[in-house]
Design a protein around this motif. Structure first.
Motif, PDB file in Angstrom:
ATOM      1  N   GLU A  20       2.481   1.572  -3.537  1.00  0.00           N
ATOM      2  CA  GLU A  20       1.539   1.998  -4.572  1.00  0.00           C
ATOM      3  C   GLU A  20       1.153   3.459  -4.404  1.00  0.00           C
ATOM      4  O   GLU A  20       1.038   4.201  -5.397  1.00  0.00           O
ATOM      5  CB  GLU A  20       0.299   1.106  -4.542  1.00  0.00           C
ATOM      6  N   ALA A  21       0.991   3.897  -3.159  1.00  0.00           N
ATOM      7  CA  ALA A  21       0.686   5.312  -2.933  1.00  0.00           C
ATOM      8  C   ALA A  21       1.842   6.195  -3.386  1.00  0.00           C
ATOM      9  O   ALA A  21       1.635   7.276  -3.956  1.00  0.00           O
ATOM     10  CB  ALA A  21       0.383   5.555  -1.451  1.00  0.00           C
ATOM     11  N   ARG A  74       0.832  -1.214   0.000  1.00  0.00           N
ATOM     12  CA  ARG A  74       0.000   0.000   0.000  1.00  0.00           C
ATOM     13  C   ARG A  74       0.859   1.254   0.000  1.00  0.00           C
ATOM     14  O   ARG A  74       0.567   2.220  -0.727  1.00  0.00           O
ATOM     15  CB  ARG A  74      -0.927  -0.012   1.215  1.00  0.00           C
ATOM     16  N   THR A  75       1.921   1.256   0.807  1.00  0.00           N
ATOM     17  CA  THR A  75       2.808   2.424   0.846  1.00  0.00           C
ATOM     18  C   THR A  75       3.497   2.613  -0.491  1.00  0.00           C
ATOM     19  O   THR A  75       3.615   3.739  -0.999  1.00  0.00           O
ATOM     20  CB  THR A  75       3.854   2.254   1.959  1.00  0.00           C
ATOM     21  N   GLU A  78       2.143   6.296  -7.304  1.00  0.00           N
ATOM     22  CA  GLU A  78       0.971   6.928  -7.914  1.00  0.00           C
ATOM     23  C   GLU A  78       0.788   8.371  -7.467  1.00  0.00           C
ATOM     24  O   GLU A  78      -0.190   9.019  -7.872  1.00  0.00           O
ATOM     25  CB  GLU A  78      -0.283   6.114  -7.568  1.00  0.00           C
ATOM     26  N   GLY A  79       1.712   8.897  -6.665  1.00  0.00           N
ATOM     27  CA  GLY A  79       1.605  10.286  -6.201  1.00  0.00           C
ATOM     28  C   GLY A  79       0.496  10.489  -5.199  1.00  0.00           C
ATOM     29  O   GLY A  79      -0.144  11.541  -5.181  1.00  0.00           O
ATOM     30  N   ARG A  80       0.294   9.500  -4.299  1.00  0.00           N
ATOM     31  CA  ARG A  80      -0.753   9.593  -3.282  1.00  0.00           C
ATOM     32  C   ARG A  80      -0.198   9.431  -1.867  1.00  0.00           C
ATOM     33  O   ARG A  80      -0.925   9.049  -0.958  1.00  0.00           O
ATOM     34  CB  ARG A  80      -1.808   8.509  -3.522  1.00  0.00           C
ATOM     35  N   ALA A  81       1.092   9.738  -1.677  1.00  0.00           N
ATOM     36  CA  ALA A  81       1.702   9.535  -0.366  1.00  0.00           C
ATOM     37  C   ALA A  81       1.288  10.611   0.636  1.00  0.00           C
ATOM     38  O   ALA A  81       1.496  10.452   1.837  1.00  0.00           O
ATOM     39  CB  ALA A  81       3.228   9.512  -0.491  1.00  0.00           C
ATOM     40  N   GLY A  82       0.736  11.715   0.144  1.00  0.00           N
ATOM     41  CA  GLY A  82       0.329  12.794   1.026  1.00  0.00           C
ATOM     42  C   GLY A  82       1.454  13.719   1.441  1.00  0.00           C
ATOM     43  O   GLY A  82       1.341  14.416   2.454  1.00  0.00           O
ATOM     44  N   ASP A 106       4.650  13.880  -4.034  1.00  0.00           N
ATOM     45  CA  ASP A 106       3.567  13.390  -4.883  1.00  0.00           C
ATOM     46  C   ASP A 106       3.610  14.038  -6.258  1.00  0.00           C
ATOM     47  O   ASP A 106       3.356  13.393  -7.281  1.00  0.00           O
ATOM     48  CB  ASP A 106       2.214  13.664  -4.225  1.00  0.00           C
ATOM     49  N   ASP A 107       3.953  15.319  -6.289  1.00  0.00           N
ATOM     50  CA  ASP A 107       4.044  16.034  -7.563  1.00  0.00           C
ATOM     51  C   ASP A 107       5.169  15.464  -8.417  1.00  0.00           C
ATOM     52  O   ASP A 107       5.025  15.304  -9.637  1.00  0.00           O
ATOM     53  CB  ASP A 107       4.291  17.520  -7.306  1.00  0.00           C
ATOM     54  N   ARG A 122       4.202  12.070  -9.990  1.00  0.00           N
ATOM     55  CA  ARG A 122       3.338  12.229 -11.170  1.00  0.00           C
ATOM     56  C   ARG A 122       4.108  12.826 -12.334  1.00  0.00           C
ATOM     57  O   ARG A 122       3.919  12.413 -13.496  1.00  0.00           O
ATOM     58  CB  ARG A 122       2.133  13.105 -10.801  1.00  0.00           C
TER      59      ARG A 122
END
Length: 370
Positions: A116-117, A113-114, A120-124, A129-130, A133
């Motif tokens: 993939e986040a 999960r960590t 995919e630029g979804r780590a927060g 994240d930028d 992407r």
């Protein structure tokens, strides 16, 4: 992805951004702004243009002292090549670690999960994240952003460094086995043992012109360690091109056949061997194919012979010669018995790249082409 495009990029850099390079190169203004670096690495990675001609052009454009910072960065690329050539276990260990870590993703749901986040630029994490992407969408990241990204990946997200290096190699248009692998090792504290690169929010704010202000970064992590660092071996000995008729084999690590040290050999046919990085994105594969097509066209004209793509087991029907392929996918795929010639630039610099960069840096004035 052609030699002409690389030369145009070099000319544009020397005419505009080059003079401000030393003062602005660490600033990442984002993908929509004019680059603060040369952006020549996709062409240098495939040697559509060579380090020697880039360093020489910069020295002539900026004069004594004016090109020092930029030329030193060009030699960093040569340093990484030479260091991996004399520490090939760093590459094989990376491949083995990446395979082991991929298996962990299947066995450890939290790690998956960590991971993939992150990709995919979804780590927060602002900035991180930028960059994730941007990398996937463009195939490019500013060098400073690459270091910040790797540091956050390793020390804040606690993800395996080899998976991060693999992610970069999959998407970077200039992905290079030596520069990428050893840069990730350096950030982690493995290349120079105990010396790691720690991404700090203040530094990111400053060098992104305030675009990003991440919170929650681990500012005081310990460097990684390993039980057995890659062992050093001598620089492998190169071959000399024989006289008479030969076939020239091109690969993605050197697509400048016109300047190869081929002596009195007569090139009667040219083959192009395309071996992509494992898992390379469509964008990277397209760039590789375009670069090879350009090199084959130029080789056919220069040597006045046929030039075409060939399979890995190509039987040329005569002695086969290729430019030295540094440690990586191309070297692994070369046919048995293929003679490997090495450029003077590498021959002189690689023996000075066995330890830290300082030894090679001190030698730059005498290594520069006359």
């Amino acid at each position: 992805m052609t030699r002409d495009a690389g030369l145009d990029r070099l000319s544009a850099f020397l005419g505009r951004a080059g003079l401000a390079y030393a003062g602005s190169r660490n600033t990442d203004r984002g993908p929509d702004a004019e680059p603060t670096t040369s952006a020549l690495s996709p062409y240098l990675r495939r040697r559509l243009i060579t380090e020697a001609e880039v360093a020489t052009a910069a020295d002539r454009a900026f004069g004594d002292g004016g090109s020092e910072t930029f030329v030193s960065e060009v030699f960093w690329r040569t340093y990484f090549k030479g260091h991996l050539e004399t520490h090939p276990d760093a590459w094989t260990q990376f491949l083995a670690l990446a395979a082991t870590d991929r298996a962990r993703l299947d066995a450890e749901p939290g790690l998956r999960r960590t991971y993939e986040a992150a990709v995919e630029g979804r780590a927060g994490i602002d900035g991180f994240d930028d960059w994730a992407r941007e990398l996937v969408e463009t195939g490019w990241l500013h060098n400073h952003a690459r270091m910040w990204f790797a540091s956050i990946w390793i020390f804040t997200l606690r993800l395996p460094w080899a998976l991060g290096a693999e992610f970069f190699m999959r998407h970077l248009i200039d992905g290079d086995p030596a520069s990428n692998t050893l840069s990730w090792r350096w950030v982690a504290g493995l290349h120079t043992r105990g010396k790691h690169h720690v991404a700090r929010a203040e530094n990111i704010r400053r060098y992104t012109d305030g675009r990003f202000d991440p919170v929650g970064l681990d500012a005081f992590p310990d460097p990684l360690d390993e039980a057995m660092p890659p062992r050093e071996v001598p620089v492998p000995r190169a071959d000399a091109a024989p006289g008479g008729d030969i076939a020239l084999l091109l690969h993605l690590d050197d697509l400048n056949p016109e300047s190869l040290p081929l002596g009195e050999a007569r090139i009667v046919r040219v083959g192009g061997l395309v071996v992509h990085a494992p898992g390379a994105s469509d964008r990277v594969r397209e760039a590789d194919r375009a670069a090879m097509a350009d090199a084959l066209t130029r080789a056919a004209a220069h040597f006045d012979c046929q030039a075409a793509l060939v399979p890995a087991g190509w039987d040329a029907g005569c002695p086969m010669v290729t430019a030295w392929a540094p440690v990586g996918p191309s070297a692994d795929a070369l046919p048995a018995g293929c003679l490997r010639v090495r450029r003077d630039w590498d021959e002189a610099a690689w023996p000075l790249a066995t330890r830290g960069y300082g030894r090679l840096r001190k030698a730059i004035p005498r290594l520069m082409p006359c």
